[in-house]
Design an enzyme around this catalytic site. Structure first.
Site, PDB file in Angstrom:
ATOM      1  N   ASP A  25      -4.189   3.206  -2.313  1.00  0.00           N
ATOM      2  CA  ASP A  25      -3.314   3.816  -1.301  1.00  0.00           C
ATOM      3  C   ASP A  25      -3.440   5.341  -1.297  1.00  0.00           C
ATOM      4  O   ASP A  25      -3.860   5.948  -2.282  1.00  0.00           O
ATOM      5  CB  ASP A  25      -1.866   3.404  -1.583  1.00  0.00           C
ATOM      6  CG  ASP A  25      -0.971   3.581  -0.370  1.00  0.00           C
ATOM      7  OD1 ASP A  25      -1.499   3.767   0.744  1.00  0.00           O
ATOM      8  OD2 ASP A  25       0.264   3.535  -0.534  1.00  0.00           O
ATOM      9  N   ASN A  27      -5.065   7.293   1.173  1.00  0.00           N
ATOM     10  CA  ASN A  27      -6.226   7.899   1.856  1.00  0.00           C
ATOM     11  C   ASN A  27      -5.797   8.807   2.999  1.00  0.00           C
ATOM     12  O   ASN A  27      -6.297   9.926   3.147  1.00  0.00           O
ATOM     13  CB  ASN A  27      -7.121   6.806   2.472  1.00  0.00           C
ATOM     14  CG  ASN A  27      -7.849   5.993   1.440  1.00  0.00           C
ATOM     15  OD1 ASN A  27      -7.848   6.353   0.271  1.00  0.00           O
ATOM     16  ND2 ASN A  27      -8.467   4.907   1.861  1.00  0.00           N
ATOM     17  N   SER A  70      -5.522  -5.209   4.772  1.00  0.00           N
ATOM     18  CA  SER A  70      -4.535  -6.295   4.704  1.00  0.00           C
ATOM     19  C   SER A  70      -4.374  -6.954   6.073  1.00  0.00           C
ATOM     20  O   SER A  70      -4.765  -6.380   7.103  1.00  0.00           O
ATOM     21  CB  SER A  70      -3.183  -5.744   4.237  1.00  0.00           C
ATOM     22  OG  SER A  70      -2.575  -5.023   5.284  1.00  0.00           O
ATOM     23  N   THR A  71      -3.751  -8.127   6.068  1.00  0.00           N
ATOM     24  CA  THR A  71      -3.487  -8.827   7.326  1.00  0.00           C
ATOM     25  C   THR A  71      -2.541  -7.995   8.205  1.00  0.00           C
ATOM     26  O   THR A  71      -2.454  -8.225   9.406  1.00  0.00           O
ATOM     27  CB  THR A  71      -2.872 -10.228   7.053  1.00  0.00           C
ATOM     28  OG1 THR A  71      -1.855 -10.091   6.052  1.00  0.00           O
ATOM     29  CG2 THR A  71      -3.911 -11.222   6.584  1.00  0.00           C
ATOM     30  N   ASN A  73      -2.775  -4.587   8.307  1.00  0.00           N
ATOM     31  CA  ASN A  73      -3.434  -3.320   8.691  1.00  0.00           C
ATOM     32  C   ASN A  73      -3.957  -3.312  10.134  1.00  0.00           C
ATOM     33  O   ASN A  73      -4.294  -2.249  10.659  1.00  0.00           O
ATOM     34  CB  ASN A  73      -4.580  -2.979   7.725  1.00  0.00           C
ATOM     35  CG  ASN A  73      -4.125  -2.456   6.385  1.00  0.00           C
ATOM     36  OD1 ASN A  73      -4.798  -2.613   5.372  1.00  0.00           O
ATOM     37  ND2 ASN A  73      -2.962  -1.827   6.338  1.00  0.00           N
ATOM     38  N   SER A 201       3.024  -4.927  -1.491  1.00  0.00           N
ATOM     39  CA  SER A 201       2.424  -4.991  -0.152  1.00  0.00           C
ATOM     40  C   SER A 201       1.580  -6.237   0.102  1.00  0.00           C
ATOM     41  O   SER A 201       0.457  -6.154   0.614  1.00  0.00           O
ATOM     42  CB  SER A 201       1.579  -3.729   0.098  1.00  0.00           C
ATOM     43  OG  SER A 201       2.376  -2.588   0.059  1.00  0.00           O
TER      44      SER A 201
HETATM   45  C1  FPP Z   1      -4.521   2.748   2.176  1.00  0.00           C
HETATM   46  O1  FPP Z   1      -4.370   4.139   2.400  1.00  0.00           O
HETATM   47  C2  FPP Z   1      -5.911   2.403   2.341  1.00  0.00           C
HETATM   48  C3  FPP Z   1      -6.398   1.501   3.225  1.00  0.00           C
HETATM   49  C4  FPP Z   1      -5.531   0.727   4.127  1.00  0.00           C
HETATM   50  C5  FPP Z   1      -7.840   1.272   3.351  1.00  0.00           C
HETATM   51  C6  FPP Z   1      -8.560   1.224   2.043  1.00  0.00           C
HETATM   52  C7  FPP Z   1     -10.002   1.149   2.330  1.00  0.00           C
HETATM   53  C8  FPP Z   1     -10.947   1.901   1.729  1.00  0.00           C
HETATM   54  C9  FPP Z   1     -10.690   2.851   0.618  1.00  0.00           C
HETATM   55  C10 FPP Z   1     -12.361   1.682   2.111  1.00  0.00           C
HETATM   56  C11 FPP Z   1     -12.888   0.574   1.262  1.00  0.00           C
HETATM   57  C12 FPP Z   1     -14.295   0.416   1.409  1.00  0.00           C
HETATM   58  C13 FPP Z   1     -14.988  -0.622   0.893  1.00  0.00           C
HETATM   59  C14 FPP Z   1     -16.430  -0.552   0.908  1.00  0.00           C
HETATM   60  C15 FPP Z   1     -14.370  -1.812   0.310  1.00  0.00           C
HETATM   61  P1  FPP Z   1      -3.507   4.623   3.626  1.00  0.00           P
HETATM   62  O2  FPP Z   1      -4.423   5.002   4.708  1.00  0.00           O
HETATM   63  O3  FPP Z   1      -2.470   3.609   3.947  1.00  0.00           O
HETATM   64  O4  FPP Z   1      -2.864   5.894   3.021  1.00  0.00           O
HETATM   65  P2  FPP Z   1      -1.492   6.529   3.423  1.00  0.00           P
HETATM   66  O5  FPP Z   1      -0.451   5.761   2.667  1.00  0.00           O
HETATM   67  O6  FPP Z   1      -1.670   7.900   2.922  1.00  0.00           O
HETATM   68  O7  FPP Z   1      -1.327   6.464   4.915  1.00  0.00           O
END
Ligand code: FPP
Length: 246
Positions: A25, A27, A70-71, A73, A201
């Site tokens: 989480d 990103n 996730s389902t 997302n 989650s």
């Molecule tokens: C949550 O952070 C992250 C995700 C929903 C996506 C995770 C996916 C990756 C890191 C890419 C994976 C790649 C491979 C090759 C498997 P968020 O965006 O919800 O963060 P936030 O809470 O800051 O909004």
């Protein structure tokens, strides 16, 4: 990259959990804090996933599972979903090479019926090319939801009851485990969630019944070997009783 904080000798003294699962989480927030679009966090986060395959495997972790999509997302903007899926496609292809180099077996869990044909083909190729690798098993959850997985598993068992293959009395916990997408894999020993939130989650709901949870404020794009060892260090201090007494 941050300097390695832990000596090899210290790492060798730690008990390494057999199965580590991660909710990656933070990103979006990480990118926004840098004045970048949320998707930049996913791009950097994907590179971290690749690095982690090697790092986790070198630490001696036998099963490493990541929650990629996730389902729930699908509720994100079309643009963000589209970037995420191109990243999956790109990195799953690259993983074919990486898994061969590191003797890693790759498995994708989740409801693949909603994924497009090209991605399903890439998944098949990755799973098939890596299936005989004997090192770490790397599990990627895409279009995965714990409740959805349990529901699909119940449907499979119900049709076995309906066809007379088994009777309701024969349904056991092991049978339910075997019908999940993770059938045959051990339950996670350690569940890590990055990014400061403390919730599950809808991830591995059945499988995490006795997992140790570790939360850290570090956002996924900043997660590295030191952060993983810090989580393992905390895991080493936990007293796992599985509902019993010592
Ligand atoms: C949550 O952070 C992250 C995700 C929903 C996506 C995770 C996916 C990756 C890191 C890419 C994976 C790649 C491979 C090759 C498997 P968020 O965006 O919800 O963060 P936030 O809470 O800051 O909004």
């Amino acid at each position: 990259m941050e300097k390695e904080k832990f000596t090899d000798e210290y790492v060798a003294s730690l008990t390494i959990p057999e199965h580590v699962a991660v909710i990656m989480d933070g990103n979006g927030r990480w990118a926004q804090a840098k004045g970048e679009p949320r998707t930049y966090g996913h791009i950097v986060g994907s590179d971290v996933v690749e690095d982690m395959v090697e790092i986790a495997s070198n630490l001696g972790i036998k099963y490493f599972t990541v929650y990629a999509f996730s389902t729930e997302n699908w509720k994100r903007s079309e643009g963000e979903v589209s970037v995420l899926f191109s990243l999956f496609s790109e990195h799953l292809k690259k993983l074919q090479v990486k898994s061969a180099e590191n003797n890693v077996r790759c498995i994708i869990i989740g409801d693949k019926s909603r994924l497009d044909d090209d991605l399903n083909k890439t998944i098949d190729e990755l799973e098939t090319s890596s299936k005989n690798n004997t090192g770490m098993t790397f599990v990627i959850a895409i279009n995965y939801g714990g409740r959805d997985e349990i529901t699909r598993s119940v449907k499979k068992i119900a049709s076995e009851v309906q066809s007379g293959k088994i009777s309701p009395d024969e349904i056991t916990e092991d049978m339910i485990s075997d019908h999940l997408d993770t059938g045959g894999l051990p339950d996670p020993d350690l569940l890590i969630r990055t990014g400061g939130e403390q919730r599950i989650s809808n991830f591995l709901l059945w499988q995490c019944a006795y997992s140790e949870f570790y939360y850290c404020d570090t956002c996924w794009p900043d997660f590295d070997r030191n952060e993983l060892i810090k989580a393992i260090e905390k895991f080493n201090k936990r007293d796992r009783r599985f509902g019993g007494v010592k």
